[in-house]
Structures are given as C-alpha cells and as structure tokens.
Scaffold this motif. Structure first.
Motif, PDB file in Angstrom:
ATOM      1  N   GLU A  18     -49.872   3.092 -12.650  1.00 24.71           N
ATOM      2  CA  GLU A  18     -49.969   2.656 -14.047  1.00 24.71           C
ATOM      3  C   GLU A  18     -49.972   3.867 -14.963  1.00 24.71           C
ATOM      4  OE1 GLU A  18     -53.257   0.021 -14.739  1.00 24.71           O
ATOM      5  OE2 GLU A  18     -53.142  -0.807 -12.709  1.00 24.71           O
ATOM      6  N   LEU A  19     -49.125   3.844 -15.973  1.00 24.49           N
ATOM      7  CA  LEU A  19     -49.113   4.889 -16.985  1.00 24.49           C
ATOM      8  C   LEU A  19     -50.208   4.585 -18.005  1.00 24.49           C
ATOM      9  CD1 LEU A  19     -47.775   7.385 -18.297  1.00 24.49           C
ATOM     10  CD2 LEU A  19     -46.231   5.813 -19.481  1.00 24.49           C
ATOM     11  N   LYS A  20     -51.242   5.416 -18.048  1.00 28.26           N
ATOM     12  CA  LYS A  20     -52.395   5.159 -18.908  1.00 28.26           C
ATOM     13  C   LYS A  20     -52.361   5.933 -20.219  1.00 28.26           C
ATOM     14  CE  LYS A  20     -54.797   2.250 -16.428  1.00 28.26           C
ATOM     15  NZ  LYS A  20     -55.028   0.862 -16.899  1.00 28.26           N
ATOM     16  N   GLU A  21     -51.725   7.103 -20.198  1.00 30.48           N
ATOM     17  CA  GLU A  21     -51.681   7.892 -21.426  1.00 30.48           C
ATOM     18  C   GLU A  21     -50.434   8.750 -21.434  1.00 30.48           C
ATOM     19  OE1 GLU A  21     -54.300  11.255 -23.842  1.00 30.48           O
ATOM     20  OE2 GLU A  21     -55.283   9.956 -22.383  1.00 30.48           O
ATOM     21  N   LEU A  22     -49.794   8.851 -22.601  1.00 25.51           N
ATOM     22  CA  LEU A  22     -48.595   9.652 -22.755  1.00 25.51           C
ATOM     23  C   LEU A  22     -48.692  10.454 -24.036  1.00 25.51           C
ATOM     24  CD1 LEU A  22     -45.687  10.379 -21.872  1.00 25.51           C
ATOM     25  CD2 LEU A  22     -44.899   8.402 -23.176  1.00 25.51           C
ATOM     26  N   ARG A  68     -33.031  -2.944 -23.899  1.00 24.96           N
ATOM     27  CA  ARG A  68     -34.187  -2.783 -23.020  1.00 24.96           C
ATOM     28  C   ARG A  68     -35.210  -1.851 -23.653  1.00 24.96           C
ATOM     29  NH1 ARG A  68     -31.849  -1.137 -17.310  1.00 24.96           N
ATOM     30  NH2 ARG A  68     -34.045  -1.166 -16.735  1.00 24.96           N
ATOM     31  N   ILE A  69     -34.757  -0.806 -24.333  1.00 22.19           N
ATOM     32  CA  ILE A  69     -35.677   0.163 -24.903  1.00 22.19           C
ATOM     33  C   ILE A  69     -36.393  -0.391 -26.127  1.00 22.19           C
ATOM     34  CG2 ILE A  69     -35.858   2.433 -25.988  1.00 22.19           C
ATOM     35  CD1 ILE A  69     -35.320   2.556 -23.041  1.00 22.19           C
ATOM     36  N   GLU A  70     -35.683  -1.006 -27.037  1.00 19.83           N
ATOM     37  CA  GLU A  70     -36.320  -1.355 -28.301  1.00 19.83           C
ATOM     38  C   GLU A  70     -37.244  -2.572 -28.165  1.00 19.83           C
ATOM     39  OE1 GLU A  70     -32.453  -3.679 -30.122  1.00 19.83           O
ATOM     40  OE2 GLU A  70     -33.655  -2.458 -31.444  1.00 19.83           O
ATOM     41  N   LEU A  97     -47.114   1.006 -23.167  1.00 19.50           N
ATOM     42  CA  LEU A  97     -46.816   2.095 -22.242  1.00 19.50           C
ATOM     43  C   LEU A  97     -46.384   1.565 -20.892  1.00 19.50           C
ATOM     44  CD1 LEU A  97     -49.669   4.688 -22.908  1.00 19.50           C
ATOM     45  CD2 LEU A  97     -47.260   4.902 -23.483  1.00 19.50           C
ATOM     46  N   GLN A  98     -47.016   0.481 -20.438  1.00 23.95           N
ATOM     47  CA  GLN A  98     -46.698  -0.033 -19.113  1.00 23.95           C
ATOM     48  C   GLN A  98     -45.278  -0.569 -19.042  1.00 23.95           C
ATOM     49  OE1 GLN A  98     -48.624   0.709 -16.689  1.00 23.95           O
ATOM     50  NE2 GLN A  98     -47.220  -0.151 -15.181  1.00 23.95           N
ATOM     51  N   GLU A  99     -44.787  -1.131 -20.142  1.00 25.47           N
ATOM     52  CA  GLU A  99     -43.396  -1.579 -20.151  1.00 25.47           C
ATOM     53  C   GLU A  99     -42.454  -0.391 -20.030  1.00 25.47           C
ATOM     54  OE1 GLU A  99     -42.035  -4.515 -22.962  1.00 25.47           O
ATOM     55  OE2 GLU A  99     -44.088  -5.178 -23.307  1.00 25.47           O
ATOM     56  N   LEU A 100     -42.790   0.680 -20.735  1.00 25.44           N
ATOM     57  CA  LEU A 100     -41.994   1.897 -20.629  1.00 25.44           C
ATOM     58  C   LEU A 100     -42.003   2.410 -19.193  1.00 25.44           C
ATOM     59  CD1 LEU A 100     -40.514   4.362 -21.925  1.00 25.44           C
ATOM     60  CD2 LEU A 100     -42.777   5.355 -22.312  1.00 25.44           C
ATOM     61  N   TRP A 101     -43.189   2.393 -18.585  1.00 22.84           N
ATOM     62  CA  TRP A 101     -43.342   2.882 -17.217  1.00 22.84           C
ATOM     63  C   TRP A 101     -42.582   1.998 -16.226  1.00 22.84           C
ATOM     64  CZ3 TRP A 101     -44.291   7.104 -14.863  1.00 22.84           C
ATOM     65  CH2 TRP A 101     -44.756   7.145 -13.555  1.00 22.84           C
ATOM     66  N   THR A 102     -42.678   0.701 -16.406  1.00 19.84           N
ATOM     67  CA  THR A 102     -41.963  -0.228 -15.526  1.00 19.84           C
ATOM     68  C   THR A 102     -40.457  -0.008 -15.622  1.00 19.84           C
ATOM     69  OG1 THR A 102     -43.717  -1.884 -15.759  1.00 19.84           O
ATOM     70  CG2 THR A 102     -41.575  -2.666 -14.986  1.00 19.84           C
ATOM     71  N   LEU A 103     -39.992   0.223 -16.833  1.00 18.64           N
ATOM     72  CA  LEU A 103     -38.571   0.509 -17.031  1.00 18.64           C
ATOM     73  C   LEU A 103     -38.173   1.775 -16.276  1.00 18.64           C
ATOM     74  CD1 LEU A 103     -35.857   0.085 -18.467  1.00 18.64           C
ATOM     75  CD2 LEU A 103     -36.802   1.342 -20.415  1.00 18.64           C
ATOM     76  N   PHE A 104     -39.008   2.792 -16.350  1.00 17.17           N
ATOM     77  CA  PHE A 104     -38.718   4.044 -15.656  1.00 17.17           C
ATOM     78  C   PHE A 104     -38.672   3.843 -14.144  1.00 17.17           C
ATOM     79  CE2 PHE A 104     -40.793   7.565 -13.319  1.00 17.17           C
ATOM     80  CZ  PHE A 104     -39.717   8.443 -13.312  1.00 17.17           C
ATOM     81  N   LEU A 105     -39.700   3.171 -13.599  1.00 13.60           N
ATOM     82  CA  LEU A 105     -39.734   2.949 -12.147  1.00 13.60           C
ATOM     83  C   LEU A 105     -38.513   2.154 -11.682  1.00 13.60           C
ATOM     84  CD1 LEU A 105     -43.510   2.164 -11.497  1.00 13.60           C
ATOM     85  CD2 LEU A 105     -42.288   4.310 -11.133  1.00 13.60           C
TER      86      LEU A 105
END
Length: 484
Positions: free
Chosen positions: A71-75, A34-36, A41-49
C-alpha cells in the motif's frame, strides 16, 4: 496529507505524465482517462502495479506473492513510503524489488523518488530535518526518522574483536559529545559497519537529546555542494551557516576532500569553528589520515589530534555471529554446517555476509523451504570467495591495466620504450607491488627488468599520486576493480 494537497499533487502527476506521453510522440503507456480519474494514492499505486504486469516486468506469481498487498501510504516530491502488511517480506522487497519500483514508478510520475518499505513495528514518519528552519539542499540532512527506524542502532551492531574499539569509541561519543574524543575518525574498508555506527550515534543522540542539531553528509556531497555554490555564485554564508551551526557534524568518507584545495580550505575553517565552539566532529574514511597523500598537513594534524580507530574485516567468530543474527531477524533456521560454510567462504565485508543470508532466504522461500548445503552453494555461488593464486592475480593486473590504457599485455611486458607503454608498465608494477606479495625482484622478472628499475618506477608512480588527485583516484579505481 489533506485532500486539497493530495488533489494538487495528483494533478501535477497527471500533467507530468501527459507531458511525457506527448514528448515521446505517441509512445503510449498510460491513457489519459485512467490517470485523470484517480482521486487517491492507492488508485495511483494500483495503476502502477498493474503496469508492471502489463509490461511483463514481473510474473503473475511474483506479483501475487510480493507486490499485490503493498500500500502506498505517503508520496512526496522525493520519496514514496510503502506499507508492507507482512513483516517477513520487507528484506526480500528491499533486496529484489527496490530498484525495479524506483525506476518505473519514477518514470510514471515524471520525477525521481526513493522508496521506503515499512511495517507496523517500524517508524515511517515524515522526514524530520534535525536542523529546523533551513532549506537545505537534497542529501544534506539524511538523519531522518525513516533511517532511524531501520536498525541503525548500537544494540544491533554486532561486536567482535575486529570492531570492538570502534564501537566503544562511538558509544562514548554518543553519550558525551565533545567531552572526550573530538574529532573521532573511524577508518576501514567499505562494508564493515562505519556508516552503521554513524547512524547509531545519530539515533542515540536524537533519542536522548532530541533538540540537538545533527548533520550527516557524505564527503563527496560536501564537496559537490561547495562546488555548486561557487559555480552558481550563491552566498557562501549560506553554506557556512549550515555547517557551522550544528552540535554534531558527521561526515562519511572524508577522504573525498583530499586533493581538493577549495574544499579543504572550507572544511578547515568549519572544523575550527565547531571545535572551538565545543561541538562534536565524527568522520569516517577508507584509510588512515596519514595515507591520504593529498590531505593538507593542517587537516592531518587536526585529525590526529583526536581519536583514530579502525575497523578490520570480521574474523570467523564475528562472521558466524552476524550470520546467526541475520537469520534470526529473517525468522529462518540455518543449520550450523551451512553457517560455518558461509562464514568460512565469505570473508570480505559485513554487507556481503548479510546479502548471502537474504539470498539464501529468498531461494528457500521460493523453493521447497529446506535450507541445506546444496541450496547454500546454489543460491550464492557467485558470492562465494575462492582462493586466487598469485599468478592468476598477476594476470588480472596485466589485463586490467591493458584495458584501462588500451595497451596490449604483450607490449606492457615488452622492453618497448614508447611513452604510453612505459606509463602503463609502471602502473602495472605499482599494482603488482600493492596487490600481491611479490618482491621487487619477482616483479622485475615479469617485465624483464632489474629490481632497481622496478623500485624507480614504483617511486615515480607514488610521487605522481601525491601531486595528482585524479591519478590517485584512477589507481584506487583499478585496485577496487581487482578486488571484485
């Protein structure tokens, strides 16, 4: 953020997460697949949620209502900027979900991040260090566009009789730095608006003279940074150049430097360098300088050489005005009887007052939408201030001292002359004198002592406070505990 930079960041996140999984010996939360496979960024955020739902940290209804549209816009390595499509959700998210998101998103990433929520009508620009071309340590420069966009302005600082002088002085300094009130020191209890005024000054100066070098720091961070430099044997010139090259220096909670010799020595020379160079110095404290018992005289005279203003707890009219303004900002209609009820019962500080309206709004939104007296009492019952009798406060003092020093209340009130018991008894006498309106005779009767003995004990404790900063802090902590 460029695609290459994003890929590198996500790769770093991937490595950190795999390391965490390995380090915890098979305690699998996220799978490698799932991670790789993430490429945004949005995929990372969706995974977190999704993980919040999977671990039952939020209900399905709460997820759909508050989190799904974010929406995660900047990290970056220190913060995550999250776009909120519906402006009305921002205050609720800050109040109820910030800690949850910061804790679990940081755990997923493998490094701590602060969360910032924003909407189209708020700024969410990259952090702007107001002193360019220097690599300052974390928390040193926090006068950022993110903070400037979150309402720390003179326009929305609500003015009343208890804070009018402080507001006027800060506005005058912001308009004409180092031309009148220098230094400016604002003192008052926590939650009354001192930090708001500091950021309002920063905002105003940055807007009108964007080239100004502005540095905001907390007194505790100033001390810790100096200690780190000394213990790590870094060049002191780095520290001095940082603090002595600014146009405006703002230090929040300057009382933290009292009793710390090396910190006071360094600040004394920093103060002189800035003052002599006609630069503005603005300070806040929880008490007037003359009550900082371990503050060096040379700093005391410099503080008193400028303008010292206080902020008092808001009166009834100001509390009602604050409640009305906050309700308007949240877009809710609060009946006058509810406003008066809240203003009459919540008197301690502005932060608590604003928190009351936020909670009322949340309960109303999640309920039937009707705001009335019953809902007010139900939603903020634990915030409502109830009158505390003198004897109740006396018992609280004995209980707090008993727990702190592991001495029973019976022993504290007894005539026993064991050293540890005598010390706890003297601390209790000091607190009884400071926190209640009891006379020396009345305090003596509680302990079976003559008023002269009480006077001696209190004097001994006051003397210890002057010479022992750690004991002063200990007493302040006990007083704060009694105010809860």
């Amino acid at each position: 953020m460029k695609k290459k930079g994003l890929s590198l960041l996500l790769y770093t996140i991937y490595v950190k997460i795999i390391y965490i999984l390995y380090d915890h010996c098979g305690h699998v939360i996220y799978t490698e697949k799932r991670i790789e496979n993430m490429d945004s960024l949005q995929e990372l955020w969706t995974l977190f949620l999704s993980s919040l739902l999977e671990k039952n940290l939020v209900s399905a209804d709460s997820y759909r209502l508050w989190l799904e549209s974010l929406e995660l816009k900047e990290l970056t390595a220190t913060e995550a900027k999250i776009y909120v499509p519906q402006a009305f959700k921002i205050n609720i998210l800050k109040e109820l979900y910030t800690e949850l998101i910061e804790t679990h998103f940081s755990a997923m990433l493998g490094f701590p991040v602060k969360v910032f929520f924003y909407h189209d009508d708020m700024q969410a620009l990259p952090i702007l260090e107001l002193i360019p071309n220097q690599s300052f340590e974390k928390h040193s420069v926090i006068a950022t566009d993110v903070l400037l966009g979150q309402g720390y302005t003179f326009e929305n600082f609500i003015v009343g009789t208890t804070n009018r002088l402080a507001h006027s002085a800060c506005l005058a300094v912001a308009n004409r730095t180092a031309q009148g009130y220098n230094p400016l020191l604002i003192y008052g209890d926590s939650g009354l608006g001192k930090t708001h005024l500091l950021f309002a000054i920063t905002n105003h100066i940055h807007k009108n003279t964007p080239d100004s070098k502005i540095l905001y720091v907390k007194g505790e961070d100033f001390t810790n940074e100096l200690v780190n430099i000394l213990t790590q044997k870094k060049p002191m010139q780095y520290f001095r150049d940082k603090y002595r090259s600014v146009d405006v220096l703002l230090i929040d909670d300057i009382q933290f430097i009292a009793g710390k010799s090396a910190t006071q020595e360094e600040f004394f020379h920093t103060f002189n360098a800035l003052y002599d160079d006609n630069k503005q110095i603005i300070l806040t404290s929880d008490r007037p300088p003359k009550e900082m018992k371990t503050l060096e005289d040379r700093l005391l005279t410099r503080f008193e050489g400028g303008l010292i203003v206080d902020i008092q707890p808001p009166d009834l009219e100001l509390r009602i005005a604050i409640l009305k303004k906050k309700a308007e900002q949240l877009g809710i209609d609060v009946p006058n009887d509810v406003l008066f009820f809240l203003a009459d019962r919540i008197k301690s500080n502005i932060r608590t007052i604003e928190g009351a309206i936020k909670r009322l709004n949340a309960y109303s939104f999640l309920g039937n939408g009707v705001i009335d007296m019953n809902l007010a009492k139900q939603s903020i019952a634990d915030l409502l201030e109830r009158p505390v009798s003198t004897m109740t406060k006396v018992e609280q003092i004995f209980d707090v001292v008993s727990q702190k020093y592991n001495i029973s209340v019976e022993d504290i009130k007894s005539a026993k002359q064991i050293k540890e018991i005598t010390f706890a008894r003297q601390v209790a006498m000091l607190l009884l004198r400071r926190v209640t309106e009891l006379s020396l005779d009345e305090i003596g009767k509680l302990n079976g002592k003559h008023h002269s003995t009480v006077m001696y004990a209190i004097g001994k404790m006051e003397e210890k406070i002057k010479t022992n900063p750690s004991f002063e802090f200990e007493i302040l902590e006990l007083e704060r505990e009694l105010k809860k």
